[in-house]
Design a protein around this motif. Structure first.
Motif, PDB file in Angstrom:
ATOM      1  N   GLU A 181       0.609  -1.109   0.110  1.00 26.73           N
ATOM      2  CA  GLU A 181       0.075   0.059  -0.036  1.00 26.73           C
ATOM      3  C   GLU A 181       0.924   1.086  -0.040  1.00 26.73           C
ATOM      4  O   GLU A 181       0.641   2.132  -0.768  1.00 26.73           O
ATOM      5  N   VAL A 182       1.911   1.204   0.844  1.00 28.35           N
ATOM      6  CA  VAL A 182       2.477   2.451   0.999  1.00 28.35           C
ATOM      7  C   VAL A 182       3.315   3.197  -0.170  1.00 28.35           C
ATOM      8  O   VAL A 182       3.566   4.305  -0.323  1.00 28.35           O
ATOM      9  N   VAL A 183       3.613   2.157  -1.432  1.00 25.30           N
ATOM     10  CA  VAL A 183       4.380   2.497  -2.497  1.00 25.30           C
ATOM     11  C   VAL A 183       3.384   3.525  -3.375  1.00 25.30           C
ATOM     12  O   VAL A 183       3.951   4.673  -3.721  1.00 25.30           O
ATOM     13  N   SER A 184       2.096   3.493  -3.332  1.00 22.27           N
ATOM     14  CA  SER A 184       1.430   4.361  -4.248  1.00 22.27           C
ATOM     15  C   SER A 184       1.671   5.862  -3.671  1.00 22.27           C
ATOM     16  O   SER A 184       1.844   6.564  -4.758  1.00 22.27           O
ATOM     17  N   ALA A 185       1.486   6.247  -2.628  1.00 17.93           N
ATOM     18  CA  ALA A 185       1.520   7.305  -2.021  1.00 17.93           C
ATOM     19  C   ALA A 185       2.828   7.938  -2.238  1.00 17.93           C
ATOM     20  O   ALA A 185       3.070   9.244  -2.546  1.00 17.93           O
ATOM     21  N   SER A 186       3.887   7.101  -2.050  1.00 19.77           N
ATOM     22  CA  SER A 186       5.122   7.373  -2.337  1.00 19.77           C
ATOM     23  C   SER A 186       5.457   7.787  -3.718  1.00 19.77           C
ATOM     24  O   SER A 186       6.236   8.788  -3.987  1.00 19.77           O
ATOM     25  N   HIS A 187       4.926   7.158  -4.666  1.00 23.18           N
ATOM     26  CA  HIS A 187       5.188   7.578  -6.032  1.00 23.18           C
ATOM     27  C   HIS A 187       4.410   8.734  -6.172  1.00 23.18           C
ATOM     28  O   HIS A 187       4.966   9.558  -7.159  1.00 23.18           O
ATOM     29  N   GLY A 188       3.394   9.042  -5.645  1.00 19.32           N
ATOM     30  CA  GLY A 188       2.726  10.357  -5.902  1.00 19.32           C
ATOM     31  C   GLY A 188       3.629  11.616  -5.430  1.00 19.32           C
ATOM     32  O   GLY A 188       3.374  12.684  -5.926  1.00 19.32           O
ATOM     33  N   TYR A 231      -6.911  -4.026  -5.472  1.00 19.30           N
ATOM     34  CA  TYR A 231      -5.995  -2.696  -5.323  1.00 19.30           C
ATOM     35  C   TYR A 231      -4.712  -3.065  -5.838  1.00 19.30           C
ATOM     36  O   TYR A 231      -3.806  -2.290  -6.347  1.00 19.30           O
ATOM     37  N   ASN A 232      -4.104  -4.119  -5.210  1.00 21.12           N
ATOM     38  CA  ASN A 232      -2.475  -4.222  -5.225  1.00 21.12           C
ATOM     39  C   ASN A 232      -2.215  -4.991  -6.832  1.00 21.12           C
ATOM     40  O   ASN A 232      -1.050  -5.021  -7.130  1.00 21.12           O
ATOM     41  N   ASP A 233      -3.330  -5.240  -7.575  1.00 26.67           N
ATOM     42  CA  ASP A 233      -2.993  -5.521  -8.833  1.00 26.67           C
ATOM     43  C   ASP A 233      -3.091  -4.191  -9.782  1.00 26.67           C
ATOM     44  O   ASP A 233      -2.444  -4.326 -11.124  1.00 26.67           O
ATOM     45  N   LEU A 234      -3.224  -3.003  -9.331  1.00 29.91           N
ATOM     46  CA  LEU A 234      -3.113  -1.712  -9.987  1.00 29.91           C
ATOM     47  C   LEU A 234      -1.851  -1.417 -10.308  1.00 29.91           C
ATOM     48  O   LEU A 234      -0.892  -1.466  -9.288  1.00 29.91           O
ATOM     49  N   PRO A 235      -1.408  -0.943 -11.269  1.00 30.55           N
ATOM     50  CA  PRO A 235      -0.018  -0.088 -11.553  1.00 30.55           C
ATOM     51  C   PRO A 235       0.103   0.912 -10.603  1.00 30.55           C
ATOM     52  O   PRO A 235      -0.862   1.737 -10.117  1.00 30.55           O
ATOM     53  N   THR A 236       1.372   1.481 -10.170  1.00 33.53           N
ATOM     54  CA  THR A 236       1.210   2.268  -8.996  1.00 33.53           C
ATOM     55  C   THR A 236       0.899   3.707  -9.362  1.00 33.53           C
ATOM     56  O   THR A 236       0.403   4.154  -8.408  1.00 33.53           O
ATOM     57  N   ASN A 237       0.912   3.962 -10.567  1.00 32.06           N
ATOM     58  CA  ASN A 237       0.268   5.372 -11.029  1.00 32.06           C
ATOM     59  C   ASN A 237      -1.324   5.266 -10.719  1.00 32.06           C
ATOM     60  O   ASN A 237      -1.913   6.330 -10.359  1.00 32.06           O
ATOM     61  N   LEU A 238      -1.776   4.379 -11.165  1.00 31.48           N
ATOM     62  CA  LEU A 238      -3.303   4.228 -11.023  1.00 31.48           C
ATOM     63  C   LEU A 238      -3.639   3.901  -9.343  1.00 31.48           C
ATOM     64  O   LEU A 238      -4.778   4.551  -9.042  1.00 31.48           O
ATOM     65  N   ILE A 294      -9.949   2.791   0.550  1.00 36.17           N
ATOM     66  CA  ILE A 294      -9.030   3.688   0.056  1.00 36.17           C
ATOM     67  C   ILE A 294      -8.936   4.807   1.195  1.00 36.17           C
ATOM     68  O   ILE A 294      -7.762   5.134   1.357  1.00 36.17           O
ATOM     69  N   ILE A 295      -9.943   5.129   2.180  1.00 35.49           N
ATOM     70  CA  ILE A 295      -9.563   6.009   3.091  1.00 35.49           C
ATOM     71  C   ILE A 295      -8.409   5.479   4.179  1.00 35.49           C
ATOM     72  O   ILE A 295      -7.751   6.144   4.638  1.00 35.49           O
ATOM     73  N   SER A 296      -8.885   3.974   4.364  1.00 36.69           N
ATOM     74  CA  SER A 296      -7.883   3.367   5.396  1.00 36.69           C
ATOM     75  C   SER A 296      -6.374   3.460   5.040  1.00 36.69           C
ATOM     76  O   SER A 296      -5.235   3.621   5.566  1.00 36.69           O
ATOM     77  N   LYS A 297      -6.261   3.345   3.479  1.00 32.79           N
ATOM     78  CA  LYS A 297      -4.875   3.276   2.831  1.00 32.79           C
ATOM     79  C   LYS A 297      -4.243   4.753   2.936  1.00 32.79           C
ATOM     80  O   LYS A 297      -3.190   4.836   3.084  1.00 32.79           O
ATOM     81  N   SER A 298      -5.130   5.809   2.550  1.00 30.44           N
ATOM     82  CA  SER A 298      -4.702   7.214   2.522  1.00 30.44           C
ATOM     83  C   SER A 298      -4.471   7.457   3.862  1.00 30.44           C
ATOM     84  O   SER A 298      -3.345   8.390   4.193  1.00 30.44           O
ATOM     85  N   VAL A 299      -4.775   7.344   5.087  1.00 30.39           N
ATOM     86  CA  VAL A 299      -4.310   7.360   6.437  1.00 30.39           C
ATOM     87  C   VAL A 299      -3.223   6.764   6.506  1.00 30.39           C
ATOM     88  O   VAL A 299      -2.319   7.339   7.176  1.00 30.39           O
ATOM     89  N   GLU A 300      -3.084   5.390   6.225  1.00 28.94           N
ATOM     90  CA  GLU A 300      -1.872   4.813   6.459  1.00 28.94           C
ATOM     91  C   GLU A 300      -0.586   5.488   5.942  1.00 28.94           C
ATOM     92  O   GLU A 300       0.756   5.548   6.369  1.00 28.94           O
ATOM     93  N   ASP A 301      -0.835   5.908   4.736  1.00 25.22           N
ATOM     94  CA  ASP A 301       0.163   6.525   3.677  1.00 25.22           C
ATOM     95  C   ASP A 301       0.375   7.967   3.991  1.00 25.22           C
ATOM     96  O   ASP A 301       1.007   8.616   3.303  1.00 25.22           O
TER      97      ASP A 301
END
Length: 817
Positions: free
Chosen positions: A2-9, A420-427, A507-514
């Protein structure tokens, strides 16, 4: 992970900026260039490590902690870089390169002392060194190379073995599909038919496929049901199929040594003369199906295949013959079946629910949104909780935080995590961004993609603009059943989207985590548990209590501020405190006149400003100093005139100011135009979309300046009858050849009596990219025959256009008599 997506952003936009900065003449001074190159090299290395750790399905807590440090470092570095570029300014080259470098050197020397940027760069260098050393001391690469066995149970297993009497709401879909599967249109043709069941994870696709399979399996010589993984092992899948089919022992003697080619050949041999039924459950890619399908021969024996998937494109690939095959789009349970399932599992029956819990139960059910797995998971959790209203209200508010902590919700979390994990990082980054919006919010597609671009999430790809890439991301999220399209219009595009309540909780839970987004309002004021500074702030409602909380927060690093339909906007802290803003959205906020917007000129990084649906009467004068602004959305406001120097905003791409009678449905909806076209608009040559100006309120010079806007893709304006008839008689609009070579969408008035002298020409045949046009005829001083002739002339121009645009003509007069 999960944390990778926000880091990519955070890292993606920063690396792009550093690369651009190295190419800029302003930083070709030796010391500055060396510092930036060194910083960029370190961050590229960290970015590569983050991407490598993204391959871990269940990262160690130290991996997560290190990535959080990298993310915060990237955000802070970008803030410093942006300040550096802004304060350096655009030095003129008119004095020659020697003078240019002399001035630049002088500016660089003063930047450190005046703005403390030199100290900030030194601090960043120290942090980079610290983060790099922590990676080594944590021995993260050793962890990334090892495997972790968390022994997570496949959440699909329960669907395969659930008893029929425990199922709710499945009879109708099951019987429909059973009838379709066994029917034969013509006795002479016994084609292989494929049924694809597609929908969001947790809707019950596997359960439905299993029930259809159970009902019809007796009609076939042989059958098999196999579930596959996100990274399918084709040989294992085929081995599972063979193990369920009747065959002699010697047929599978050396099965462990078969390669894919032999598996396909042997399976075809085994099935060639048999009527077979095969279920392939949970297919994740077109390529996986592309290999598997060759094992199943078309043997003219009325064989059947059932495939389940979460991805629309995969479902289509499984069903290439539209006249034979069928795609079934899975829907959630209706209200009646949802209640029946929820109350039965929570209380034993609906009759046993205490009256005091019925209202909160309905609130929880609403969050489940007809998703069977969500209803089952949450009801199992509640069944073991005290039957107390306050306790259940608390649970209703905390579903997002409980998803990855409560054992009862593990199945639901696993299903959503798989998708969620199947999505590319930018998605993943684009999906997490949707947690900004409140529950049940209709998210405007065009506004959303513009916000993604303003945030820096989108990069140009070969042959595609940022706008096109962002649009592709939007539709890919629909394709993967992550968001739901709302209001499909004439060109097949979706005007809006919504996020399923349970997906939103996820996705709220992931956003808070990241630490991706902080959301406050409606009693939620706790900002203490986040990991780092506030980077994006979503305010669903603001009052004095929340204002006091925000007053004690550092808001100088907030990149995005979204205030949703709040009536107490006056309590919001001053805009001057949000100095890092890229996105500012006040859509639907009332009493905007009470909020002081004078600090807006300090927001030098602002790219997106929306005052849509507010009661604004006048823009603050400082808006003309927002030189990086790309979108200005004033739709459904009361602004009659833009500031005199608005033409200075030469980076502006979207200027929207129409007043629609129906705010949420603009398709074929006429708008009221009360704002005049500003003088100097011809300088804004990057404009792609203009909507809602009133021609009759504008000067002729401003109208003529529109011809300079060769990048325009969408243009609409109106006349509202308040202008003088003399003005109307003098106004003649015609598109000359080459005037607007990129225009795709047009919505304009047409003065019939004036156009008569020019043969009723509008010139839309000169718009090579035009796709859609709406023309409103003004019939004052015109006869019905002239009105009909004007309409006919416009239609003939459309026919002469090689792009064959759709044309809608309004107010065409009927023949007299």
């Amino acid at each position: 992970m999960e944390v990778v997506s926000a880091s990519h952003g955070a890292l993606g936009p920063l690396l792009g900026k550093l690369t651009s900065l190295l190419a800029d003449e302003c930083v070709r001074l030796k010391g500055v260039r060396r510092e930036i190159r060194s910083l960029r090299s370190e961050l590229i290395s960290m970015h590569a490590a983050v991407q490598k750790y993204a391959m871990l399905q269940h990262p160690d807590v130290q991996v997560k902690a290190w990535i959080s440090l990298v993310r915060e470092l990237a955000y802070d570095t970008e803030d410093v870089v942006d300040k550096f570029v802004h304060h350096l300014g655009n030095t003129s080259h008119h004095d020659g390169f020697k003078e240019f470098f002399r001035k630049t050197a002088r500016r660089l020397k003063t930047l450190g002392s005046r703005y403390g940027i030199a100290n900030q760069i030194d601090d960043l260098k120290a942090r980079v060194k610290e983060v790099k050393e922590l990676k080594s001391s944590y021995k993260l690469d050793d962890m990334a190379g090892s495997t972790f066995d968390h022994s997570i149970v496949d959440p699909r297993l329960s669907a395969l073995f659930v008893e029929e009497e425990h199922l709710v709401g499945i009879d109708g879909p099951r019987d429909d599909l059973v009838n379709w599967m066994v029917e034969e249109r013509e006795s002479s043709t016994k084609n292989l038919k494929v049924l694809s069941i597609v929908g969001l994870g947790g809707l019950g696709k596997t359960t439905l496929a299993k029930e259809v399979y159970r009902k019809i399996q007796g009609n076939f010589h042989c059958q098999a049901f196999v579930s596959i993984s996100q990274k399918p092992n084709v040989k294992k899948i085929m081995k599972d199929v063979v193990s369920q089919l009747p065959c002699k022992k010697e047929f599978t003697e050396d099965i462990d040594f078969w390669d894919e080619k032999k598996f396909i050949a042997k399976l075809r041999e085994l099935l060639q003369n048999k009527r077979y039924l095969i279920v392939i459950d949970d297919i994740w890619s077109i390529s996986a199906w592309g290999t598997i399908k060759y094992a199943f021969p078309e043997n003219n024996l009325s064989s059947r295949i059932i495939a389940t998937t979460r991805i629309v494109d995969v479902a289509r690939s499984c069903c290439p013959h539209g006249d034979i095959d069928r795609i079934y789009e899975m829907e959630g349970l209706n209200d009646l079946h949802s209640k029946r399932l929820f109350f039965k599992r929570t209380f034993g029956s609906e009759d046993q629910c205490p009256d005091v819990l019925k209202q909160v139960s309905n609130k929880i059910l609403k969050k489940c949104g007809g998703l069977p797995l969500a209803i089952i998971s949450i009801s199992s959790w509640l069944a073991n909780r005290p039957k107390v209203k306050d306790e259940w209200e608390r649970i209703s508010r905390s579903i997002a935080s409980a998803l990855d902590k409560n054992p009862s919700l593990e199945g639901m979390n696993s299903i959503l995590s798989l998708t969620y994990n199947d999505l590319p990082t930018n998605l993943k980054t684009c999906l997490l961004y949707l947690s900004i919006f409140p529950e049940d919010y209709l998210i405007d597609r065009e506004s959303l993609v513009r916000r993604w671009i303003a945030e820096g999430f989108i990069s140009e790809e070969r042959g595609q603009s940022k706008q096109e890439v962002a649009e592709n991301h939007f539709y890919e999220l629909i394709n993967r059943s992550m968001i739901e399209p709302v209001e499909i219009v004439y060109d097949g595009k979706s005007r809006f989207c919504q996020v399923h309540d349970m997906m939103l909780e996820f996705i709220i839970s992931k956003s808070v985590e990241d630490n991706f987004i902080a959301s406050v309002g409606h009693g939620q004021t706790d900002l203490a548990n986040r990991h780092g500074l506030i980077r994006r702030l979503s305010v669903h409602y603001i009052d004095q209590e929340l204002a006091s909380v925000l007053a004690n927060e550092d808001l100088s690093h907030v990149r995005s501020l979204t205030v949703t339909a709040s009536a107490c906007i006056k309590h919001l802290p001053s805009l001057a405190e949000f100095e890092a803003l890229r996105v500012l959205d006040f859509q639907g906020c009332r009493s905007m006149q009470e909020y002081d917007m004078n600090g807006i000129d300090k927001l030098f990084q602002l790219k997106y400003l929306s005052l849509r649906g507010t009661d604004m009467l006048k823009l603050p004068s400082g808006i003309v100093r927002l030189h990086g602004l790309e979108t200005l959305d004033l739709t459904n406001t009361y602004i009659r005139e833009l500031p005199p120097k608005i033409g200075q905003l030469i980076k502006l791409r979207h200027l929207l100011i129409a007043r629609y009678r129906n705010m949420y449905s603009h398709e074929h909806s006429r708008f009221q135009a009360i704002t005049k076209i500003p003088d100097g608009i011809g300088n804004m040559r990057n404009l792609q979309v203009i909507s809602g100006f009133n021609v009759t309120e504008s000067s002729l010079g401003a109208v003529e300046e529109l011809g300079n806007l060769t990048a325009l893709q969408e243009l609409n304006f109106e006349l509202d009858g308040r202008g003088s008839q003399e003005y109307k008689r003098e106004t003649y609009l015609k598109f000359e050849e080459g005037a607007m070579p990129k225009l795709e969408k047009l919505d304009v008035p047409f003065f019939v009596s004036v156009a008569k002298a020019y043969g009723f020409t509008l010139g839309i045949n000169h718009l090579p990219c035009l796709k859609h046009a709406e023309v409103s005829l003004d019939n004052i001083d015109a006869t019905s025959s002239e009105s009909k002739a004007a309409a006919a002339a416009i239609r003939n121009e459309a026919k002469a256009n090689s792009n064959h645009p759709r044309v809608f003509i309004y107010r065409e007069m009927e023949e007299e008599g």
